[in-house]
Design an enzyme around this catalytic site. Sequence first.
Site, PDB file in Angstrom:
ATOM      1  CB  SER A   9      18.857 -46.445  19.842  1.00 20.15           C
ATOM      2  OG  SER A   9      18.316 -46.894  18.608  1.00 20.15           O
ATOM      3  CG  HIS A  34      15.124 -45.452  22.010  1.00 21.31           C
ATOM      4  ND1 HIS A  34      14.099 -44.640  22.468  1.00 21.31           N
ATOM      5  CD2 HIS A  34      15.307 -45.120  20.704  1.00 21.31           C
ATOM      6  CE1 HIS A  34      13.689 -43.849  21.485  1.00 21.31           C
ATOM      7  NE2 HIS A  34      14.403 -44.122  20.397  1.00 21.31           N
ATOM      8  CG  ASP A  36      14.990 -45.728  17.159  1.00 17.96           C
ATOM      9  OD1 ASP A  36      14.230 -44.858  17.598  1.00 17.96           O
ATOM     10  OD2 ASP A  36      16.197 -45.804  17.479  1.00 17.96           O
ATOM     11  CG  MET A  38      12.726 -45.917  11.637  1.00 15.12           C
ATOM     12  SD  MET A  38      14.320 -45.336  11.033  1.00 15.12           S
ATOM     13  CE  MET A  38      15.078 -44.808  12.573  1.00 15.12           C
ATOM     14  CG  HIS A  67      11.090 -43.099  18.553  1.00 16.92           C
ATOM     15  ND1 HIS A  67      12.307 -42.494  18.252  1.00 16.92           N
ATOM     16  CD2 HIS A  67      10.144 -42.268  18.046  1.00 16.92           C
ATOM     17  CE1 HIS A  67      12.082 -41.371  17.599  1.00 16.92           C
ATOM     18  NE2 HIS A  67      10.780 -41.218  17.454  1.00 16.92           N
ATOM     19  CG  MET A  69      10.476 -42.349  14.090  1.00 14.88           C
ATOM     20  SD  MET A  69      12.263 -42.560  14.122  1.00 14.88           S
ATOM     21  CE  MET A  69      12.367 -44.018  15.132  1.00 14.88           C
ATOM     22  CG  MET A 138      12.749 -36.534  17.112  1.00 18.34           C
ATOM     23  SD  MET A 138      13.287 -38.133  17.745  1.00 18.34           S
ATOM     24  CE  MET A 138      14.656 -38.522  16.625  1.00 18.34           C
ATOM     25  CG  ASP A 174      15.951 -40.617  19.780  1.00 18.55           C
ATOM     26  OD1 ASP A 174      17.093 -41.066  19.583  1.00 18.55           O
ATOM     27  OD2 ASP A 174      14.915 -41.148  19.316  1.00 18.55           O
TER      28      ASP A 174
HETATM   29  C1  DX5 Z   1      16.699 -41.623  14.890  1.00 18.33           C
HETATM   30  C2  DX5 Z   1      16.354 -42.559  16.031  1.00 18.33           C
HETATM   31  C3  DX5 Z   1      17.370 -42.547  17.124  1.00 18.33           C
HETATM   32  C4  DX5 Z   1      18.733 -42.982  16.678  1.00 18.33           C
HETATM   33  C5  DX5 Z   1      19.719 -42.882  17.778  1.00 18.33           C
HETATM   34  O1  DX5 Z   1      15.685 -41.624  13.981  1.00 18.33           O
HETATM   35  O2  DX5 Z   1      15.120 -42.210  16.594  1.00 18.33           O
HETATM   36  O3  DX5 Z   1      16.915 -43.297  18.230  1.00 18.33           O
HETATM   37  O4  DX5 Z   1      18.726 -44.288  16.221  1.00 18.33           O
HETATM   38  O5  DX5 Z   1      20.971 -43.219  17.251  1.00 18.33           O
HETATM   39  P1  DX5 Z   1      22.213 -42.230  17.399  1.00 18.33           P
HETATM   40  O6  DX5 Z   1      22.465 -42.111  18.864  1.00 18.33           O
HETATM   41  O7  DX5 Z   1      23.311 -42.925  16.671  1.00 18.33           O
HETATM   42  O8  DX5 Z   1      21.838 -40.922  16.781  1.00 18.33           O
HETATM   43 ZN    ZN Z   2      14.474 -43.080  18.593  1.00 22.64          ZN
END
Ligand code: DX5
Ligand code: ZN
Length: 216
Positions: A9, A34, A36, A38, A67, A69, A138, A174
Amino acid sequence: MNKIKIAPSILSADFSNLASDIVKVEKAGADILHIDVMDGHFVNNITFGPALIKSIRNKSSLPFDVHLMINPADKYIDDFIAAGADTVTVHIELQENISNTISKIKSHGKRAGLAINPDTSIDKILPYKEIIDQVIIMSVYPGFAGQSFIEQTYDRIRTLKTILNNSSIDIEVDGGVNAKNSTGCVQAGCNILVAGSSVFSSNDYKKNIDDIRKNM
Ligand code: DX5
Ligand code: ZN
């Protein structure tokens, strides 16, 4: 068994050297990137959007696993695909019409996923079984990298595996994945491991990825 894939990620990468971190992690043996996204609304943190993804697209030949969010998500799907996403995953907790969103992703010829939070019943995935390519289970509450893996996740992966009943849907775990819990995740039934902190927190990305993969 198919090869287990490691998906670092970029949330835990060095944002001031993102391009070189991406190149480095690909050389180190990552299978997927990956990404993320947000929005400070669906989760309590803000990261980045399509413009950032577009700017790193030509730095890597790895599949981009985006991903989302964010809420709403549906109206941004086209933008994330135009930016270079290969898989787009939305959360099942959204109040939007999930089937429509999945159809929209698939209409571009891309892979569609559903992510499920630690306190959402796994059964909720069932109605979408025929139309999705992956589930992200998750193993932390989404929002931040560096949290501890929730141990109940193993049971949830097993439940999902049973529900999916030998389909070819990828099961991705994840959150908080590291060399100590990766084997358990794979034994429970997942085939893609997202790893942020455990890959990027120390300099030798190859060793970090190899450690996550060992015993598989
Ligand atoms: C959390 C994310 C994950 C996270 C993974 O909201 O979706 O992808 O960044 O990071 P680690 O492996 O540090 O939990
Ligand atoms: Zn993620």
